[in-house]
Design a protein around this motif. Structure first.
Motif, PDB file in Angstrom:
ATOM      1  N   ALA A   6       0.865  -1.179   0.000  1.00 60.15           N
ATOM      2  CA  ALA A   6       0.000   0.000   0.000  1.00 60.15           C
ATOM      3  C   ALA A   6       0.896   1.221   0.000  1.00 60.15           C
ATOM      4  N   ARG A   7       0.366   2.336  -0.430  1.00 57.90           N
ATOM      5  CA  ARG A   7       1.166   3.559  -0.432  1.00 57.90           C
ATOM      6  C   ARG A   7       1.499   3.995   0.987  1.00 57.90           C
ATOM      7  N   ILE A   8       0.511   3.916   1.882  1.00 60.36           N
ATOM      8  CA  ILE A   8       0.686   4.384   3.265  1.00 60.36           C
ATOM      9  C   ILE A   8       0.250   3.282   4.220  1.00 60.36           C
ATOM     10  N   ALA A   9       1.068   3.012   5.216  1.00 63.57           N
ATOM     11  CA  ALA A   9       0.708   2.073   6.281  1.00 63.57           C
ATOM     12  C   ALA A   9       0.589   2.855   7.576  1.00 63.57           C
ATOM     13  N   ILE A  10      -0.546   2.720   8.241  1.00 62.33           N
ATOM     14  CA  ILE A  10      -0.780   3.364   9.532  1.00 62.33           C
ATOM     15  C   ILE A  10      -0.659   2.298  10.599  1.00 62.33           C
ATOM     16  N   VAL A  11       0.236   2.499  11.549  1.00 59.52           N
ATOM     17  CA  VAL A  11       0.457   1.522  12.609  1.00 59.52           C
ATOM     18  C   VAL A  11      -0.227   2.024  13.876  1.00 59.52           C
ATOM     19  N   GLY A  12      -1.337   1.401  14.243  1.00 62.90           N
ATOM     20  CA  GLY A  12      -2.078   1.794  15.428  1.00 62.90           C
ATOM     21  C   GLY A  12      -3.502   2.199  15.078  1.00 62.90           C
ATOM     22  N   GLY A  13      -4.476   1.598  15.770  1.00 59.55           N
ATOM     23  CA  GLY A  13      -5.883   1.866  15.482  1.00 59.55           C
ATOM     24  C   GLY A  13      -6.592   2.614  16.588  1.00 59.55           C
ATOM     25  N   GLY A  14      -5.860   3.459  17.310  1.00 65.36           N
ATOM     26  CA  GLY A  14      -6.488   4.321  18.301  1.00 65.36           C
ATOM     27  C   GLY A  14      -6.983   5.600  17.641  1.00 65.36           C
ATOM     28  N   LEU A  15      -7.141   6.640  18.429  1.00 71.12           N
ATOM     29  CA  LEU A  15      -7.634   7.903  17.883  1.00 71.12           C
ATOM     30  C   LEU A  15      -6.737   8.439  16.782  1.00 71.12           C
ATOM     31  N   SER A  16      -5.421   8.444  17.013  1.00 72.09           N
ATOM     32  CA  SER A  16      -4.487   8.973  16.012  1.00 72.09           C
ATOM     33  C   SER A  16      -4.582   8.209  14.697  1.00 72.09           C
ATOM     34  N   GLY A  17      -4.554   6.874  14.790  1.00 76.21           N
ATOM     35  CA  GLY A  17      -4.599   6.070  13.573  1.00 76.21           C
ATOM     36  C   GLY A  17      -5.908   6.201  12.829  1.00 76.21           C
ATOM     37  N   LEU A  18      -7.017   6.182  13.552  1.00 76.55           N
ATOM     38  CA  LEU A  18      -8.322   6.320  12.904  1.00 76.55           C
ATOM     39  C   LEU A  18      -8.487   7.704  12.277  1.00 76.55           C
ATOM     40  N   TYR A  19      -7.993   8.722  12.975  1.00 75.89           N
ATOM     41  CA  TYR A  19      -8.090  10.070  12.410  1.00 75.89           C
ATOM     42  C   TYR A  19      -7.231  10.190  11.154  1.00 75.89           C
ATOM     43  N   ALA A  20      -6.063   9.567  11.154  1.00 77.83           N
ATOM     44  CA  ALA A  20      -5.216   9.589   9.964  1.00 77.83           C
ATOM     45  C   ALA A  20      -5.933   8.934   8.779  1.00 77.83           C
ATOM     46  N   ALA A  21      -6.547   7.780   9.009  1.00 77.54           N
ATOM     47  CA  ALA A  21      -7.287   7.104   7.939  1.00 77.54           C
ATOM     48  C   ALA A  21      -8.468   7.949   7.473  1.00 77.54           C
ATOM     49  N   TYR A  22      -9.148   8.570   8.396  1.00 76.02           N
ATOM     50  CA  TYR A  22     -10.290   9.452   8.080  1.00 76.02           C
ATOM     51  C   TYR A  22      -9.845  10.610   7.203  1.00 76.02           C
ATOM     52  N   ARG A  23      -8.697  11.212   7.550  1.00 77.09           N
ATOM     53  CA  ARG A  23      -8.188  12.337   6.762  1.00 77.09           C
ATOM     54  C   ARG A  23      -7.767  11.891   5.365  1.00 77.09           C
ATOM     55  N   LEU A  24      -7.162  10.720   5.265  1.00 78.39           N
ATOM     56  CA  LEU A  24      -6.777  10.208   3.951  1.00 78.39           C
ATOM     57  C   LEU A  24      -8.014  10.002   3.080  1.00 78.39           C
ATOM     58  N   GLU A  25      -9.059   9.459   3.656  1.00 73.93           N
ATOM     59  CA  GLU A  25     -10.312   9.277   2.915  1.00 73.93           C
ATOM     60  C   GLU A  25     -10.851  10.628   2.441  1.00 73.93           C
ATOM     61  N   GLN A  26     -10.787  11.644   3.305  1.00 74.19           N
ATOM     62  CA  GLN A  26     -11.261  12.971   2.928  1.00 74.19           C
ATOM     63  C   GLN A  26     -10.504  13.541   1.733  1.00 74.19           C
ATOM     64  N   GLU A  27      -9.221  13.223   1.667  1.00 79.94           N
ATOM     65  CA  GLU A  27      -8.393  13.746   0.589  1.00 79.94           C
ATOM     66  C   GLU A  27      -8.407  12.852  -0.648  1.00 79.94           C
ATOM     67  N   GLY A  28      -9.237  11.822  -0.630  1.00 78.63           N
ATOM     68  CA  GLY A  28      -9.358  10.948  -1.792  1.00 78.63           C
ATOM     69  C   GLY A  28      -8.229   9.955  -1.942  1.00 78.63           C
ATOM     70  N   CYS A  29      -7.490   9.709  -0.873  1.00 78.95           N
ATOM     71  CA  CYS A  29      -6.392   8.741  -0.912  1.00 78.95           C
ATOM     72  C   CYS A  29      -6.866   7.443  -0.274  1.00 78.95           C
ATOM     73  N   GLY A  30      -7.152   6.453  -1.095  1.00 78.24           N
ATOM     74  CA  GLY A  30      -7.623   5.173  -0.579  1.00 78.24           C
ATOM     75  C   GLY A  30      -6.559   4.099  -0.560  1.00 78.24           C
ATOM     76  N   ASP A  31      -5.326   4.457  -0.953  1.00 76.87           N
ATOM     77  CA  ASP A  31      -4.252   3.477  -1.023  1.00 76.87           C
ATOM     78  C   ASP A  31      -3.488   3.441   0.301  1.00 76.87           C
TER      79      ASP A  31
END
Length: 261
Positions: A6-31
Motif C-alpha cells: 500500500a502507499r501508506i501504512a498506519i500503525v495503530g488503530g487508536g484515535l491517532s490512527g483512525l483520524y489519519a485514515a479518516y483524513r486520507l479518505e477525505q483527501e481521496g487517498c484510498g491506497d
C-alpha cells in the motif's frame, strides 16, 4: 509468509490512527492500510454503556482542533456538571470532609455516549476493508523506495507488507520497545522515545454507576479529591500530531468536512 503493499501504512488503530485514515479518505487517498495489534479499535479510548473507562473530557478552548473535529462529525457534547461543593480527604486517619468546589476554566466537555462516540464516528468514515486488526507490527525495514513491515497475528503467522510511507500512531515508548527498526533509530531519538511517558499509563480508573445523581440533592457536585488516593484525560495532541504528519505527505491543509454523515 504473505506479502501485501500500500502507499501508506498506519500503525495503530487508536484515535491517532483512525483520524489519519479518516483524513486520507477525505483527501481521496484510498491506497493505505491501518494495522492494529489488538482485535478492537479505539486504543486508549474505551466506553461501555456511555461510561468512559479511558479519557473522558476535552476542553474546546484549549483543544480547538479536536473541537472542530467533534463539530465536523456532528457529535453531541455536554458540559461536565461542576455546580456545588466537593469532598476531600487529607489522610486515612481522618474522615472525608466537605469543601468548596472548583470550577474548571475553561469548561470541560464530554461526549454523549462516551468518548468512543468519537472513534466510532471516525471509523464509520473509513473504508472497512482498509482496517486490519490482530496484526502486531514487529519490524520495520527501510529500503530505497519502500518500507517493509513484518506483522505477526495471534497464531504467530507472519505477514510482510510494503509501503512508501509509514505513519506510526502509537505511544513512542511502546513503539521503541515493541518494534525493531532497520536501520536502527538514532540513539538520541531512541532514548527520547523510551523516556516519553504514555499519558495516564500508570493510573487505574474505578467507576461506580448510580441510577440518579443523588449527591446533587445535598449540594454536592460529585467531585472529590484525595491526598492519599486512590481517588478521583491525550486527545488533542493526537489530532494535531496526525495533521502535521499528513501535511508532510503533501496533503492539503486539514479542514474537517462539515459533516461525516
Amino acid at each position: 509468509m504473505n506479502t501485501h503493499g500500500a502507499r501508506i501504512a498506519i500503525v495503530g488503530g487508536g484515535l491517532s490512527g483512525l483520524y489519519a485514515a479518516y483524513r486520507l479518505e477525505q483527501e481521496g487517498c484510498g491506497d493505505y492500510v491501518l494495522l492494529e495489534a489488538r482485535d478492537t479499535l479505539g486504543g486508549r479510548i474505551l466506553s461501555t454503556g456511555g461510561v468512559d473507562l479511558g479519557p473522558t473530557w476535552f476542553w474546546p478552548e484549549l483543544q480547538p482542533g479536536l473541537d472542530r473535529l467533534v463539530h465536523a462529525l456532528g457529535l453531541e457534547r455536554f458540559a461536565q456538571h461542576e455546580e456545588g461543593d466537593m469532598m476531600g480527604e487529607r489522610s486515612r486517619s481522618e474522615p472525608p470532609f466537605r469543601m468548596r468546589g472548583y470550577v474548571n476554566s475553561p469548561a470541560s466537555m464530554r461526549l454523549a455516549g462516551g468518548m468512543a462516540a468519537l472513534t466510532d464516528a471516525l471509523r464509520a468514515g473509513v473504508d472497512a476493508s482498509r482496517i486490519i486488526t490482530g496484526q502486531a507490527v514487529r519490524r520495520l525495514r527501510r529500503h530505497a523506495a519502500h518500507v517493509e513491515l513484518d506483522c505477526v497475528d495471534a497464531g504467530a503467522g507472519l505477514t510482510t507488507r510494503q509501503a512508501a510511507h509509514v505513519l506510526l500512531a502509537a505511544p513512542p515508548r511502546l513503539l521503541a520497545g515493541g518494534i525493531a527498526f532497520e536501520p536502527a533509530l538514532p540513539d538520541a531519538l531512541a532514548r527520547q522515545w523510551h523516556a516519553t511517558p504514555t499519558w495516564m499509563a500508570p493510573h487505574a480508573k474505578y467507576l461506580a454507576v448510580y441510577g440518579r445523581p443523588f449527591w446533587r440533592e445535598q449540594g454536592l457536585s460529585g467531585a472529590a479529591r484525595s491526598a492519599v488516593g486512590p481517588f478521583p484525560g491525550y486527545l488533542a495532541g493526537a489530532i494535531d500530531a496526525v495533521d502535521r504528519g499528513l501535511r508532510k505527505l503533501s496533503l492539503k491543509s486539514p479542514t474537517p468536512a462539515a459533516s461525516a454523515r
